[in-house]
Design an enzyme around this catalytic site. Sequence first.
Site, PDB file in Angstrom:
ATOM      1  N   ARG A 101     -18.128  -8.263 -23.630  1.00 23.43           N
ATOM      2  CA  ARG A 101     -17.830  -8.898 -24.925  1.00 23.43           C
ATOM      3  C   ARG A 101     -17.143 -10.217 -24.620  1.00 23.43           C
ATOM      4  NH1 ARG A 101     -15.275  -6.608 -30.448  1.00 23.43           N
ATOM      5  NH2 ARG A 101     -17.436  -5.939 -30.546  1.00 23.43           N
ATOM      6  N   HIS A 128     -24.810  -9.874 -31.841  1.00 26.68           N
ATOM      7  CA  HIS A 128     -24.132  -8.570 -31.722  1.00 26.68           C
ATOM      8  C   HIS A 128     -25.213  -7.486 -31.790  1.00 26.68           C
ATOM      9  CE1 HIS A 128     -21.107  -5.664 -31.547  1.00 26.68           C
ATOM     10  NE2 HIS A 128     -20.477  -5.842 -32.696  1.00 26.68           N
ATOM     11  N   GLN A 131     -24.551  -3.698 -32.540  1.00 26.89           N
ATOM     12  CA  GLN A 131     -24.222  -3.424 -33.940  1.00 26.89           C
ATOM     13  C   GLN A 131     -25.489  -3.199 -34.756  1.00 26.89           C
ATOM     14  OE1 GLN A 131     -21.018  -3.194 -35.386  1.00 26.89           O
ATOM     15  NE2 GLN A 131     -22.256  -2.360 -37.032  1.00 26.89           N
ATOM     16  N   ASP A 222     -19.571  -9.336 -43.402  1.00 27.05           N
ATOM     17  CA  ASP A 222     -18.739  -9.380 -42.192  1.00 27.05           C
ATOM     18  C   ASP A 222     -17.580 -10.330 -42.499  1.00 27.05           C
ATOM     19  OD1 ASP A 222     -17.791  -9.330 -39.550  1.00 27.05           O
ATOM     20  OD2 ASP A 222     -19.382 -10.606 -38.754  1.00 27.05           O
ATOM     21  N   CYS A 262     -19.865  -4.262 -40.489  1.00 29.02           N
ATOM     22  CA  CYS A 262     -19.703  -3.890 -39.081  1.00 29.02           C
ATOM     23  C   CYS A 262     -18.284  -3.427 -38.768  1.00 29.02           C
ATOM     24  CB  CYS A 262     -20.100  -5.061 -38.185  1.00 29.02           C
ATOM     25  SG  CYS A 262     -19.202  -6.581 -38.566  1.00 29.02           S
ATOM     26  N   ARG A 290     -22.531   3.660 -33.979  1.00 32.41           N
ATOM     27  CA  ARG A 290     -22.389   2.870 -32.748  1.00 32.41           C
ATOM     28  C   ARG A 290     -22.433   3.815 -31.539  1.00 32.41           C
ATOM     29  NH1 ARG A 290     -19.926  -2.130 -32.852  1.00 32.41           N
ATOM     30  NH2 ARG A 290     -20.579  -2.165 -30.675  1.00 32.41           N
TER      31      ARG A 290
HETATM   32  N1  NVA Z   1     -18.325 -11.623 -36.641  1.00 31.47           N
HETATM   33  C1  NVA Z   1     -17.255 -10.789 -36.158  1.00 31.47           C
HETATM   34  C2  NVA Z   1     -17.767  -9.433 -35.806  1.00 31.47           C
HETATM   35  C3  NVA Z   1     -16.742  -8.458 -35.297  1.00 31.47           C
HETATM   36  C4  NVA Z   1     -17.325  -7.128 -34.930  1.00 31.47           C
HETATM   37  C5  NVA Z   1     -16.593 -11.458 -34.967  1.00 31.47           C
HETATM   38  O1  NVA Z   1     -17.315 -12.042 -34.147  1.00 31.47           O
HETATM   39  O2  NVA Z   1     -15.362 -11.419 -34.865  1.00 31.47           O
HETATM   40  N1   CP Z   2     -18.071  -3.726 -35.131  1.00 27.37           N
HETATM   41  C1   CP Z   2     -17.461  -3.926 -33.939  1.00 27.37           C
HETATM   42  O1   CP Z   2     -18.047  -4.440 -32.966  1.00 27.37           O
HETATM   43  O2   CP Z   2     -16.170  -3.507 -33.910  1.00 27.37           O
HETATM   44  P1   CP Z   2     -15.095  -3.784 -32.771  1.00 27.37           P
HETATM   45  O3   CP Z   2     -14.791  -5.265 -32.814  1.00 27.37           O
HETATM   46  O4   CP Z   2     -13.923  -2.949 -33.142  1.00 27.37           O
HETATM   47  O5   CP Z   2     -15.679  -3.399 -31.439  1.00 27.37           O
END
Ligand code: NVA
Ligand code: CP
Length: 304
Positions: A101, A128, A131, A222, A262, A290
């Site tokens: 990540r 993502h 997701q 989101d 998400c 997930r």
């Molecule tokens: N768009 C959000 C998704 C988190 C799961 C981010 O990138 O922070």
């Molecule tokens: N939806 C998602 O990826 O959640 P986290 O940021 O908690 O991993």
Amino acid sequence: MVRHFLSDLDLSVAEHTRLLTRAAEMKAKPKDFRTALGGKILAMIFHKSSTRTRVSFEAGIIQLGGQAIVLSAKDLQLGRGEPITDTGAVLSRYIDGIMIRTYAHDDVVALAKASHVPIINGLDDLLHPCQTLADMLTIIENRGTVKDQQLVYVGDGNNVAHSLMLGGARNGMHVRIVAPEGHQPSPTIFAQAKKEAAATSARIEVTADLAGVEGADAVYTDVWASMGQEAEAEERKRIFAKYQVTAALMKRAKPDAIFLHCLPAHRGEEVAAEVIDGPQSRVFDEAENRLHTQKALLELLMRD
Ligand code: NVA
Ligand code: CP
């Protein structure tokens, strides 16, 4: 050849179908898969926070008989400037798969090029894809299929929206993004999704008009400020204010539409509490999925 999952387009339609079927089997009978990845080790590199991704991958590989090593980027030499390619080359001599990540999608691609083991994109600024797998399973559980379902995403046209566009297009799901000008999806991703859609008859659309929610089988949103955009949070609240998913907006979707997010969510910002906590919401099934979809993904990529 080693397989990676960097983008939704790294799986064919047939692989998506098999993976989602397998995930449903794993969800129904988790004990049947206790040794599927016996002895396998997954490393997980985090440059950003995570609850769902971290815990569902770690629990998932343990449930399949393997183990996980969680690595905060700041504790690795990566945090002191060691190239991500060297990190990938070294880690892939110790372990059987790497989930990352991070911020730049190019870093995920570079890691994959240097790695001899599968790389999984656990979210970057562009995509993502893990997701979207869980989202599709949730839609299948509620509507029987993703094919010809109309998903309407309301909000920031970034990583989660991009993956929904690509994964949706590949699997014949209609995806409409409703986002204000200046925060609409990347033209490159839009073009990629349109190209995919030509093969599956999916409709991929982008608009700033909230009337786009009409006809939705699933309404999705989101956060307005993603990880890394915290400094813009106040400005974004103003830009996105009229894009909150309210009960009134949900009424413009089909009467039996489901609501997806998400997570993490900000009640009172991108979604009203009465929607996310209301009867149309499936967000906790979605979060649970997930786990099941990623177990199926780990099996697909890491099994001998
Ligand atoms: N768009 C959000 C998704 C988190 C799961 C981010 O990138 O922070
Ligand atoms: N939806 C998602 O990826 O959640 P986290 O940021 O908690 O991993």
